[in-house]
Design a protein around this motif. Structure first.
Motif, PDB file in Angstrom:
ATOM      1  N   SER A  99      -6.202  11.580   2.477  1.00 23.00           N
ATOM      2  CA  SER A  99      -6.068  10.696   1.390  1.00 23.00           C
ATOM      3  C   SER A  99      -6.585   9.056   2.496  1.00 23.00           C
TER       4      SER A  99
ATOM      5  N   ILE B 200      -2.957   4.640  -2.929  1.00 24.33           N
ATOM      6  CA  ILE B 200      -1.628   5.569  -2.568  1.00 24.33           C
ATOM      7  C   ILE B 200      -0.956   5.683  -3.896  1.00 24.33           C
TER       8      ILE B 200
ATOM      9  N   LEU C 222       6.511   5.818   3.706  1.00 24.17           N
ATOM     10  CA  LEU C 222       5.739   6.791   2.627  1.00 24.17           C
ATOM     11  C   LEU C 222       7.168   7.616   1.864  1.00 24.17           C
ATOM     12  N   GLU C 223       7.450   8.051   2.535  1.00 25.77           N
ATOM     13  CA  GLU C 223       7.944   9.864   2.335  1.00 25.77           C
ATOM     14  C   GLU C 223       9.504   9.155   2.012  1.00 25.77           C
TER      15      GLU C 223
ATOM     16  N   TRP D  92       7.830   8.973  -1.663  1.00 28.12           N
ATOM     17  CA  TRP D  92       5.960   9.011  -2.441  1.00 28.12           C
ATOM     18  C   TRP D  92       5.778  10.659  -1.250  1.00 28.12           C
ATOM     19  N   ASP D  93       5.371  11.036  -2.591  1.00 32.99           N
ATOM     20  CA  ASP D  93       4.576  12.814  -2.467  1.00 32.99           C
ATOM     21  C   ASP D  93       3.088  11.943  -1.651  1.00 32.99           C
ATOM     22  N   LEU D  94       2.985  12.460  -0.656  1.00 33.56           N
ATOM     23  CA  LEU D  94       1.180  12.024  -0.465  1.00 33.56           C
ATOM     24  C   LEU D  94       0.568  13.286  -0.224  1.00 33.56           C
TER      25      LEU D  94
ATOM     26  N   ASP E 204       3.305   0.352  -6.470  1.00 34.62           N
ATOM     27  CA  ASP E 204       3.705   1.378  -7.508  1.00 34.62           C
ATOM     28  C   ASP E 204       3.617   0.718  -9.431  1.00 34.62           C
TER      29      ASP E 204
ATOM     30  N   GLU F  89      -2.674   7.789  -6.252  1.00 33.06           N
ATOM     31  CA  GLU F  89      -2.634   9.273  -6.277  1.00 33.06           C
ATOM     32  C   GLU F  89      -1.854   9.714  -6.652  1.00 33.06           C
ATOM     33  N   ARG F  90      -0.444   9.611  -6.464  1.00 34.02           N
ATOM     34  CA  ARG F  90       0.427   9.913  -6.823  1.00 34.02           C
ATOM     35  C   ARG F  90       0.482  10.418  -7.750  1.00 34.02           C
TER      36      ARG F  90
ATOM     37  N   ASP G 250       3.698   7.213   6.976  1.00 30.08           N
ATOM     38  CA  ASP G 250       3.671   8.471   6.527  1.00 30.08           C
ATOM     39  C   ASP G 250       5.273   8.705   6.370  1.00 30.08           C
TER      40      ASP G 250
ATOM     41  N   ARG H 182      -4.370   6.059   3.138  1.00 31.72           N
ATOM     42  CA  ARG H 182      -2.850   5.446   4.137  1.00 31.72           C
ATOM     43  C   ARG H 182      -3.764   5.389   5.691  1.00 31.72           C
TER      44      ARG H 182
END
Lengths: 206, 206
Positions: B122, A195, B111-112, B116-118, B155, A198-199, B108, B125
């Motif tokens: 994907s 993930i 993550l936001e 994190w821009d999703l 990340d 991808e970002r 989701d 996820r």
């Protein structure tokens, strides 16, 4: 509960439950009549564990048997329980030949240079050496230090994980946390890396 | 080189090479006679790649075909090449039912909340949400923030990886680095985590 209810509650079909009982993956129920038995919470929990191990961890039934046996030995050392989980997660034998032996010497020396004290016979060490061989097969001229950033991240994660396991209230809970944690969080970490890829990819290439 | 030499050099049996040729996984050789062709470095490299994808990455031949096709489109965006690698690595569909949908909304949102821009669709996820469902099935009362330390580590790793991909000399090399890197370093990271678990386990429990 009866076997039919156990099946409904767990989502596992009756023939599969009977198979697990025959194979000793599920402890027998309490006999209530010659052909009937009563099952409880312990059976439901076990069925859920088997499902996670096979469907999330991708374990074979033989590997599930080893894990279940480890969970039944809370008196054994946590270190041994963890080794069982690692062995169960191990993929089939490495496809590499003599290159693997050389790579293993290199990766072991590199891990020691990081200050990591290595145990004997760890299947994960062969897997790491196999990753190095794979990169070289593909023409990357790299040494084990290509993995340095991964080692730093993995070490910080593992240190937290073992502190968590040690903080669990009972030996049973600790063994389960070690086994389940190894398997489920490995999938989670791999998913999070993708993930995150991808970002960062979207940022750079779109 | 002839097919027999290609087989010897690559370690892949002749019938398997012929199968890959028929299936289009390997480009045809240069015809030298009605029943003979000459193969070169490109074929050797491709055979090594197929071996790594199937034996290290555990990819099916269908997934290998998609990856190979992506490598043949260096003009496509790197972002798309990476998506192909992710899809190829994706396990079979999640075993979870309606719980998964709820968990996906939760992960989701989490993550936001990390900033994190999703992207849409994907597969990773769903895999992350599946890990949350698995933990809950086993009786852990946890939310997505159980994964926070893993997200931070993932990340940092992904950011380095995408910088490396961007720094490769050609579009072909970049696509290959994205695909190979995703697969091989995922195995390496998992192996390093287990090795680190062992070392911290030895320290605490032995």
């Amino acid at each position: 509960m009866r076997i039919s209810e156990l099946s409904r509650e767990s989502g596992v079909p009756i023939p599969t439950i009977k198979f697990y009982l025959r194979e000793g993956l599920l402890p027998p129920g309490e006999a209530t009549a010659p052909n009937q038995a009563r099952y409880g919470e312990v059976h439901l929990r076990r069925l859920r564990l088997i499902r996670v191990l096979t469907e999330v961890g991708g374990l074979t039934l033989a590997a599930v048997r080893d894990v279940v046996a480890a969970l039944g030995r809370p008196e054994a050392s946590l270190h041994d329980a963890l080794a069982t989980a690692h062995t169960a997660l191990q993929r089939q034998a490495s496809p590499w030949g003599p290159e693997l032996k050389d790579a293993l010497v290199e990766t072991d020396a590199w891990l020691e240079s990081l200050g990591w004290d290595l145990g004997v016979g760890s299947p994960a060490r062969e897997e790491l050496a196999g990753a190095l061989v794979a990169l070289r097969e593909l023409g990357w001229s790299v040494g084990p230090d290509v993995f340095t950033a991964y080692a730093t991240a993995a070490d910080a994660i593992a240190e937290r994980e073992l502190a968590f396991v040690q903080g669990t209230p009972s030996p049973e809970a600790a063994v389960e946390a070690a086994v389940v944690g190894t398997i489920v969080f490995e999938r989670a970490l791999a998913a999070l890396r993708r993930i995150a890829q991808e970002r960062h990819s979207r940022r750079r290439f779109r």
